[in-house]
Design a protein around this motif. Structure first.
Motif, mmCIF file in Angstrom:
data_model
loop_
_atom_site.group_PDB
_atom_site.id
_atom_site.type_symbol
_atom_site.label_atom_id
_atom_site.label_comp_id
_atom_site.label_asym_id
_atom_site.label_seq_id
_atom_site.Cartn_x
_atom_site.Cartn_y
_atom_site.Cartn_z
ATOM 1 N N VAL A 1 0.819 -1.216 0.000
ATOM 2 C CA VAL A 1 0.000 0.000 0.000
ATOM 3 C C VAL A 1 0.848 1.260 0.000
ATOM 4 C CG1 VAL A 1 -1.885 -1.188 1.176
ATOM 5 C CG2 VAL A 1 -0.185 0.029 2.536
ATOM 6 N N ARG A 2 2.063 1.181 0.507
ATOM 7 C CA ARG A 2 2.896 2.385 0.553
ATOM 8 C C ARG A 2 3.302 2.841 -0.852
ATOM 9 N NH1 ARG A 2 7.657 0.577 4.131
ATOM 10 N NH2 ARG A 2 7.858 2.829 4.320
ATOM 11 N N VAL A 3 3.246 1.944 -1.816
ATOM 12 C CA VAL A 3 3.585 2.303 -3.190
ATOM 13 C C VAL A 3 2.401 2.957 -3.890
ATOM 14 C CG1 VAL A 3 4.373 1.394 -5.405
ATOM 15 C CG2 VAL A 3 5.279 0.444 -3.280
ATOM 16 N N HIS A 4 1.185 2.577 -3.520
ATOM 17 C CA HIS A 4 -0.002 3.006 -4.255
ATOM 18 C C HIS A 4 -0.726 4.183 -3.614
ATOM 19 C CE1 HIS A 4 0.190 -0.294 -7.107
ATOM 20 N NE2 HIS A 4 0.502 -1.067 -6.104
ATOM 21 N N TYR A 5 -0.310 4.604 -2.438
ATOM 22 C CA TYR A 5 -0.937 5.746 -1.784
ATOM 23 C C TYR A 5 0.129 6.755 -1.381
ATOM 24 C CZ TYR A 5 -5.257 3.047 -1.304
ATOM 25 O OH TYR A 5 -6.388 2.312 -1.550
ATOM 26 N N GLU A 6 -0.243 8.019 -1.467
ATOM 27 C CA GLU A 6 0.664 9.053 -0.997
ATOM 28 C C GLU A 6 0.773 9.044 0.523
ATOM 29 O OE1 GLU A 6 -0.012 12.342 -4.552
ATOM 30 O OE2 GLU A 6 -1.128 12.518 -2.677
ATOM 31 N N HIS A 7 -0.338 8.755 1.202
ATOM 32 C CA HIS A 7 -0.346 8.724 2.660
ATOM 33 C C HIS A 7 -1.043 7.456 3.130
ATOM 34 C CE1 HIS A 7 0.987 12.942 3.239
ATOM 35 N NE2 HIS A 7 0.315 13.164 2.122
ATOM 36 N N VAL A 8 -0.440 6.783 4.098
ATOM 37 C CA VAL A 8 -1.045 5.639 4.774
ATOM 38 C C VAL A 8 -1.078 5.973 6.262
ATOM 39 C CG1 VAL A 8 -0.917 3.176 5.255
ATOM 40 C CG2 VAL A 8 -0.171 4.043 3.031
ATOM 41 N N ILE A 9 -2.277 6.167 6.807
ATOM 42 C CA ILE A 9 -2.453 6.523 8.212
ATOM 43 C C ILE A 9 -2.917 5.270 8.950
ATOM 44 C CG2 ILE A 9 -3.518 8.130 9.822
ATOM 45 C CD1 ILE A 9 -1.805 9.452 7.651
ATOM 46 N N ILE A 10 -2.190 4.886 10.008
ATOM 47 C CA ILE A 10 -2.459 3.634 10.714
ATOM 48 C C ILE A 10 -2.758 3.935 12.174
ATOM 49 C CG2 ILE A 10 -1.620 1.332 11.228
ATOM 50 C CD1 ILE A 10 0.353 1.587 8.973
ATOM 51 N N ASP A 11 -3.875 3.395 12.637
ATOM 52 C CA ASP A 11 -4.242 3.456 14.047
ATOM 53 C C ASP A 11 -3.893 2.114 14.680
ATOM 54 O OD1 ASP A 11 -5.327 4.060 16.494
ATOM 55 O OD2 ASP A 11 -7.387 3.607 15.895
ATOM 56 N N VAL A 12 -3.062 2.130 15.726
ATOM 57 C CA VAL A 12 -2.594 0.894 16.359
ATOM 58 C C VAL A 12 -2.937 0.915 17.841
ATOM 59 C CG1 VAL A 12 -0.719 0.553 14.707
ATOM 60 C CG2 VAL A 12 -0.302 1.859 16.792
ATOM 61 N N ALA A 13 -2.856 -0.253 18.469
ATOM 62 C CA ALA A 13 -3.099 -0.381 19.895
ATOM 63 C C ALA A 13 -1.864 0.048 20.677
ATOM 64 C CB ALA A 13 -3.480 -1.814 20.236
ATOM 65 N N ALA A 14 -2.041 0.219 21.987
ATOM 66 C CA ALA A 14 -0.960 0.732 22.826
ATOM 67 C C ALA A 14 0.084 -0.317 23.203
ATOM 68 C CB ALA A 14 -1.555 1.364 24.091
#
Length: 516
Positions: free
Chosen positions: A351-364
């Motif tokens: 996905v990093r190749v096909h999108y300008e921005h990848v926003i990820i929400d992760v657990a603590a």
């Protein structure tokens, strides 16, 4: 010439075991296993230099093969299905048809590359993709999820390798620009693929049959224009929103950060990798959860991850005339073993190749203590968070400004392993959320800044986000983002600045009321 001990299972039309033994060379078949669990147990015990699997390949995933290949063990597969051989080769395994000669098979078990051992019926891994996802997809007409496109033929879209080489930032920018300018790919006749066994196949079939989700349209005539203020936007790549335990506002920051970038004209993918309490589907007002991230991770684990599989699992959200793509999280936290580190890493590299921005929400949680509790290799409970942190090109650490959550933030940043801070040179950016004088006192920003300089880690505070319960409540009530529910919210402006967007200031006219 050293002896090569081989453990094997399965059988097809040709007795390959007798043929290899007939060579009377260094390769020796020491044990025939009844099934895959027995084969794995023998390999775990370190009693084999190579593993030969004949015929039964449905249960071979990237996780299983990674375990079989431990300690430098060679794994060779024989299958009479050409597409299965191609899938296994994309997972990094030498595969042959049933007609393979005994000499070539013996060389492969020893790890020697023969001169003519390539299988012409199976497609090997290719470094890139020919279509311009996500802009080669069909036009969206105010709906959340696009119907799954027909599977392209191998000549039109080559599958992605399981673990592609990580490109440089300049190469990723060129690839994204090339993909956006590419013409839409033509749709081909779907190819036959072998069905996988077990519960994974049943789950994938059920999820593929889900209906299109819809969302109530809102009147946002000039929302896109309002977001097109000054500012160049952030650098792009993978941005991970992490934070201390509790509810500091990680999901709120992630979803609105992605929305502001999309409104600014960037191609954005919002990814919910929180394996403890996924919430982005509810925040965006979706009708039903589809576990899109689990679908693409399962495709990666089976060696079938490509642009079409990513497109089929992606949910499209319409915001003010622009699209925001979403890979939804797990509906239940008990499904966390579906997000294995190797599979999720392959998804992020794609996905990093096909999108300008990848926003990820992760657990603590980021602890890695499974090896202390198990004698054998165990799945990592926090593998999804750890994988995202290791690939992060920008790391936002969110903490709340109150006497309970602020010490949690300090301890969390101090305990963060430097090796988890993404690519080299990436400095964690501390974001203080829910700033208010009611719990801090006068001048809360000054007090927090002084306290951070005195007891906080070396990472500087990058931003302060104000406490805005009215705007957040309005967004949650309607299932919208802040730009829709509270466009003049101070919290929205703070998050937009994190995205590198300066929103224009709008003044409301004062209404005068009086009696006639």
């Amino acid at each position: 010439m050293s002896r090569c001990s081989v453990v094997t299972m399965g059988r097809l039309g040709v007795d390959h075991i007798a043929a290899v033994e007939g060579l009377q060379g260094p390769v020796s078949i020491d044990r025939r296993c009844a099934d895959l669990p027995e084969l794995i147990a023998v390999c775990r015990a370190g009693r084999a230099d190579a593993a030969l699997i004949i015929g039964d390949t449905d249960q071979l995933t990237a996780t299983v093969l990674h375990e079989l290949q431990g300690e430098g063990r060679n794994v060779v597969v024989i299958s009479h299905i050409a597409q299965e051989r191609g899938r296994l080769q994309r997972l990094g395994v030498r595969s042959f048809p049933d007609e393979v000669s005994a000499s070539d098979l013996a060389l492969a078990l020893r790890g020697v590359q023969a001169a003519e051992d390539a299988d012409p019926g199976s497609a090997g891994p290719t470094p890139g993709h020919s279509n311009g996802f996500p802009y080669a997809a069909a036009q969206v007409h105010h709906r959340r999820e696009l119907p799954s496109p027909e599977q392209p033929s191998p000549e039109q879209s080559s599958p992605a390798p399981f673990l592609p080489e990580r490109p440089s930032p300049a190469a990723r920018r060129d690839a994204r620009a090339e993909g956006r300018n590419a013409a839409p790919a033509e749709t081909a006749t779907p190819a036959e693929t072998p069905t996988s066994a077990g519960a994974a196949a049943a789950t994938e079939t059920a999820e593929a049959a889900e209906t299109t989700q819809t969302r109530t349209a809102v009147g946002l005539g000039d929302l896109h224009d309002a977001a097109s203020g000054s500012g160049s936007g952030s650098a792009g790549g993978i941005t991970v929103v992490w934070g201390a335990p509790g509810s500091p506002g990680r999901s709120t920051v992630a979803v609105n950060l992605a929305a502001e970038l999309a409104l600014h004209g960037s191609s954005v993918l919002l990814l919910d990798a929180d394996t403890v309490a996924a919430s982005l589907v509810a925040q965006l007002g979706l009708m039903e959860e589809t576990a899109g991230l689990a679908r693409v991770c399962r495709a990666a684990d089976l060696g079938r991850l490509d642009v079409a599989a990513l497109h089929a699992a992606t949910t499209v959200v319409q915001i003010g005339g622009v699209r925001l793509d979403l890979l939804s999280g797990l509906p239940r936290s008990q499904r966390w073993p579906e997000l294995r580190e190797r599979s999720l890493t392959a998804v992020l590299e794609l996905v990093r190749v096909h999108y300008e921005h990848v926003i990820i929400d992760v657990a603590a949680p980021v602890e890695e203590d499974e090896e202390l509790s198990f004698d054998t290799a165990a799945p990592q409970r926090n593998a999804a968070t750890l994988a995202c942190l290791r690939l992060a090109e920008r790391l936002l650490v969110v903490g709340a400004a109150d006497p309970v959550n602020f010490p949690r933030l300090v301890k969390a940043v101090e305990a963060l392993d430097p090796s988890l801070g993404g690519v080299p040179g990436v400095q964690p950016e501390v974001v203080i959320n829910k700033v208010r004088s009611e719990v801090i006192g006068r001048s809360p920003r000054d007090q927090i800044s002084q306290t951070w300089l005195r007891i906080g880690p070396a990472a500087p505070i990058a931003a302060f986000l104000p406490w805005d319960p009215a705007g957040c409540d309005a967004a949650l009530l309607t299932g919208q983002i802040l730009a829709e529910a509270a466009p003049n919210s101070p919290l929205r402006r703070g998050i937009a600045r994190l995205a590198g967007v300066d929103l224009p200031v709008r003044r409301r006219g004062l209404l005068r009321s009086g009696r006639r």
